[in-house]
Design an enzyme around this catalytic site. Structure first.
Site, short mmCIF file in Angstrom:
data_model
loop_
_atom_site.label_atom_id
_atom_site.label_comp_id
_atom_site.label_asym_id
_atom_site.label_seq_id
_atom_site.Cartn_x
_atom_site.Cartn_y
_atom_site.Cartn_z
N GLU A 163 2.05 1.75 -3.36
CA GLU A 163 0.93 2.17 -4.20
C GLU A 163 0.71 3.68 -4.03
OE1 GLU A 163 -2.87 0.25 -3.48
OE2 GLU A 163 -3.88 1.51 -4.96
N CYS A 213 -10.42 -2.21 14.61
CA CYS A 213 -10.69 -3.65 14.78
C CYS A 213 -10.77 -4.08 16.25
CB CYS A 213 -9.59 -4.45 14.10
SG CYS A 213 -9.32 -3.94 12.40
N GLU A 256 -13.62 -12.57 -6.32
CA GLU A 256 -12.24 -12.20 -6.68
C GLU A 256 -11.24 -12.65 -5.62
OE1 GLU A 256 -14.81 -10.19 -6.29
OE2 GLU A 256 -14.34 -8.48 -5.01
N LYS A 267 -15.39 -10.09 7.48
CA LYS A 267 -14.41 -10.98 6.84
C LYS A 267 -15.07 -12.28 6.40
CE LYS A 267 -10.63 -8.47 7.95
NZ LYS A 267 -9.79 -7.80 6.93
N CYS A 296 -8.31 -2.24 4.09
CA CYS A 296 -8.18 -3.43 4.96
C CYS A 296 -9.51 -3.89 5.53
CB CYS A 296 -7.28 -3.14 6.15
SG CYS A 296 -5.74 -2.42 5.70
N GLU A 343 0.84 -1.20 0.00
CA GLU A 343 0.00 0.00 0.00
C GLU A 343 0.88 1.26 0.00
OE1 GLU A 343 -3.83 -0.62 1.94
OE2 GLU A 343 -3.44 1.22 3.05
N GLU A 395 -16.29 -11.31 3.19
CA GLU A 395 -15.19 -11.01 2.26
C GLU A 395 -14.66 -12.28 1.58
OE1 GLU A 395 -11.57 -9.78 4.17
OE2 GLU A 395 -10.94 -8.54 2.48
N SER A 438 -7.42 1.86 -2.22
CA SER A 438 -6.21 1.10 -2.52
C SER A 438 -6.62 -0.24 -3.13
CB SER A 438 -5.42 0.86 -1.23
OG SER A 438 -4.53 -0.21 -1.41
#
Lengths: 165, 607
Positions: free
Chosen positions: B281, B537, B388, B380, B321, B278, B383, B341
């Site tokens: 990036e 988190c 993908e 998650k 994230c 990141e 996710e 990102s």
């Protein structure tokens, strides 16, 4: 070709209806506090508030669907079902209730095969319940559209309904 | 300041306080059920009623302001009777299957029954709801158990600004739902799980993955690999009676090994990796911008270790994230997805590496590898089902357990957690730096990224005491800071003197604010960190209950302690990360990295 299809007009009518609704939303400044008024107008335009109309309002007003749907389902005035050509309102105010209003209601449900708040498949009748229509002397009373039927006999409903097409 | 009387006791009250707040401050306990400090104060359940002298009826203490000279009694016969009747009425519409209900031990409704000493249930009758909604990959709604307290509604609408849940219908027919005939799986839900954190009963919970994981562990054909997110170690002790803020990193690794996992890896390892990916990036986006404006030439850029294909110069770049945040952005801010990102979240990176790099190293068929992620998060779970998130048709991660689920499994496995020794993680994906630890708190990813980015550009350490960017530490909704690139290395001369403004937010309502700025073309930032859950988190939707600001603060302190205790505190200095790049990935943002560690986003409807 003598039977003319009216699909085209229906589509145009729907477009017009959404344009009108958009105008209403703009007239009310897209303010969430005006949601109830906007829903009132929407129901006046479409006759009822199907999910597609609710979603349109959500998108235009940037409101969650659960919130708009919550308001629509809270107030008994709003309906998500198309209304029938005639609206039957069974009075269940105290006087009508003690004189058999409930029996009239049950018989109507049986006869029409629908529940309160629903519309018959042929869109002929919608069934509603009212808590006193101010006709206690005529109990049990049933209003169909704007006509009040007095001392309704649950066994003779067919005669009453046959007046309505 | 004024005085009032509660139960014959003179107490002082401040203007604006409710009766409940005054009582609490004076150590007088008034039972509550729907009340949730700072979040939900509606007086919906009426359990907190008290007698107020001169008032006609009982008053809900959570919403009644204290006034000068007020005389309050909190447990008169009238009050006690009212509370019991209220409780019995709620109970009449609630299944009494407590003996086989997973929330039995921490069910606030059951605990309240004990406080009120309710020993009869006189109002058995019709039940209003019977829907169990398992359509979401992350959250299960059991409407049978819902007591209509509306805490989830407050959190979902006001704190998160999502509005997936609201009260529908009225009276006895009331239910909390996404509206219409919608199920949660097809509703606009971020899957953040904050609703599961505040639900007092078992009406909202994560979708169970424990059975899948037990089965995988028992399968002799499978090599089962586990990884743990940074925030889990700061909260896993709580379900075993340890105080909030206890770090249990070593015990957690020991417990997982005893449960039968073949390798115990640390998501922190790939948090370090995320910083490299990141960070470069971000530098790539800055460089692309400089190239477009003519501030730098292609030849000069070629000397830098930047991704082969520069990313589009879209700024601010926003962290990726938090899968709840991603889903929220896809629903509500789909025109701005190019600000995100392209990095996968750290646990997806570790999953992808396990089934490629690790599989090759160990000579294991990736189809026989089963990756379990222990996460503080419900999103998650959703996710890992995204199409993908697979490489060559093999899912990167096979199952996600919440911190709560792992605690249940440890208990079921008969492991005496508190008395476990501290054990390390396994190599090669077990070592991490302090920068990775702070991924677990709001502001952490930003700080970790700055530690690396600043040093790459200037060759010097980030100029903040103890490497902490103080303005972005803490629980405020939106935090901002700025720093200047000065005396940069010659090859980064195009960044000389550039002042970088950054912003950090946690909780989706804060994200909406920052995204609205972008939409209006008024965002002054180059880099934004968004965490879907308030506090980050550490108080994710999969963490142990209860969560309030005091618990958040203790977990936050624990995370910073973990960081400061590490010998290496900057991601780019992690020796195992260096090995990973030299052995397998090549450069940050290079071809292999891009294939395995980066992803794309989907435009979703906002209704």
């Amino acid at each position: 070709m003598d039977q003319q299809c009216d699909c085209q007009t229906a589509v145009i009518d729907e477009q017009k209806a959404y344009q009108t609704l958009l105008q209403v939303i703009e007239d009310y400044d897209r303010k969430p506090s005006n949601l109830i008024q906007i829903l009132h107008m929407a129901q006046a335009i479409f006759g009822y508030l199907p999910e597609t109309v609710q979603r349109f309002i959500c998108e235009q007003m940037e409101l969650p669907f659960s919130e708009v749907s919550g308001v629509v389902s809270f107030y008994s005035y709003f309906t998500t079902q198309p209304k029938g050509r005639h609206t039957i309102q069974v009075c269940l105010g105290t006087a009508c209730y003690v004189r058999g209003g409930k029996k009239v209601l049950d018989a109507l449900k049986d006869l029409l095969q629908i529940d309160v708040g629903e519309t018959t498949a042929d869109r002929r009748f919608s069934l509603e319940v009212k808590r006193c229509i101010g006709a206690c002397g005529l109990a049990p009373a049933v209003a169909i559209d704007s006509v009040v039927h007095k001392r309704v006999n649950p066994n003779k409903l067919q005669d009453m309904l046959s007046q309505y097409e | 300041m004024f005085t009032m009387t509660i139960n014959q006791q003179q107490v002082t009250a401040r203007a604006g306080e409710t009766i409940l707040e005054v009582a609490k401050r004076n150590h007088i306990q008034i039972p509550t059920l729907c009340h949730l400090e700072g979040i939900h104060q509606l007086g919906a359940c009426r359990i907190c009623v008290v007698e107020v002298e001169g008032a006609k009826s009982l008053m809900a203490s959570c919403v009644t302001p204290a006034t000068d000279g007020m005389v309050v009694r909190t447990h008169t016969p009238k009050v006690r009777k009212a509370r019991k009747v209220l409780y019995e009425l709620m109970l009449s519409d609630h299944p009494t299957d407590c003996l086989h209900c997973a929330r039995s031990n921490d069910c606030e409704f059951r605990q309240l029954g004990e406080v009120l000493q309710v020993d009869v249930s006189r109002f058995a009758g019709q039940r209003s709801k019977n829907l169990v909604d398992t359509s979401s990959a992350a959250i299960v709604r059991d409407n049978n158990k819902c007591i209509l307290c509306r805490r989830c509604v407050s959190v979902c609408n006001e704190i998160q600004g999502v509005g997936a849940l609201n009260a529908q219908n009225r009276g006895f027919g009331t239910s909390i739902s996404p509206g219409g005939d919608l199920l949660l799986g097809s509703a606009v839900c971020a899957a953040c799980g904050q609703c599961t954190l505040v639900c007092p009963v078992n009406a909202l919970k994560e979708k169970d993955a424990t059975e899948m994981v037990w089965n995988a562990l028992a399968d002799p054909e499978l090599t089962v690999v586990v990884q743990t997110a940074p925030a889990v170690r700061a909260a896993l002790g709580e379900p075993f009676g340890m105080p909030p803020g206890t770090l249990v990193t070593g015990k957690m690794a020991a417990a997982l090994r005893r449960m039968g996992f073949d390798a115990v890896f640390d998501t922190n390892f790939t948090a370090d990796l995320t910083i490299l990916e990141e960070g470069y990036e971000l530098l790539g986006r800055l460089a692309a911008g400089a190239l477009a404006s003519g501030a730098v030439t292609r030849e000069q850029l070629d000397k830098l270790n930047l991704p082969g294909h520069l990313p589009a110069p879209v700024l601010p770049m926003i962290t990726s994230c938090s899968p709840g945040w991603i889903k929220y952005a896809e629903h509500f801010y789909s025109p701005y997805l190019d600000h995100l990102s392209s990095c996968k979240s750290p646990h997806m990176m570790l999953g992808a590496l396990t089934k490629t790099w690790y599989a090759q190293k160990q000579g294991i068929d990736p189809k026989r590898l089963y990756v379990v992620s222990v996460m503080p998060c419900t999103a998650k779970k959703y996710e890992v089902t995204r199409p993908e998130m697979a490489t060559d048709g093999i899912a990167n991660v096979d199952a996600v357990l919440t911190t709560r689920e792992l605690a249940h499994m440890i208990r079921e496995a008969g492991i005496d957690f508190v008395h476990l020794p501290d054990e390390p993680f396994d190599s090669p994906m077990g070592q991490s730096t302090g920068a990775a630890d702070i991924f677990g708190v709001t502001g952490g990813v930003m700080e970790a990224a700055l530690r690396t980015v600043y040093e790459v550009v200037t060759g010097r350490e980030l100029p903040f005491e103890k490497l902490h960017v103080q303005p972005i530490v803490g629980l405020e909704r939106i935090k901002t800071a700025s720093f200047q690139f000065a005396d940069v290395k010659p090859e980064w001369s195009f960044l000389e003197g550039v002042t970088a403004q950054i912003a950090v937010t946690s909780g989706l309502a804060g994200a909406a604010h920052l995204l609205d700025e972008i939409a209006a073309g008024k965002s002054p930032y180059v880099f934004i960190e968004v965490m879907g859950c308030p506090g980050g988190c550490i108080s994710g939707g999969g963490q142990p209950r209860p969560v309030n600001d005091e618990v958040r603060r203790k977990r936050l302190e624990a995370i910073y302690r973990e960081d400061e205790g590490k010998p290496i505190r900057k991601s780019h200095e992690n020796p195992d990360i260096k090995t990973l790049y030299s052995e397998f990935l090549g450069n940050p943002g290079g071809h292999v990295a891009h294939q395995l560690l980066h992803t794309c986003y989907t435009v979703r409807s906002r209704t």
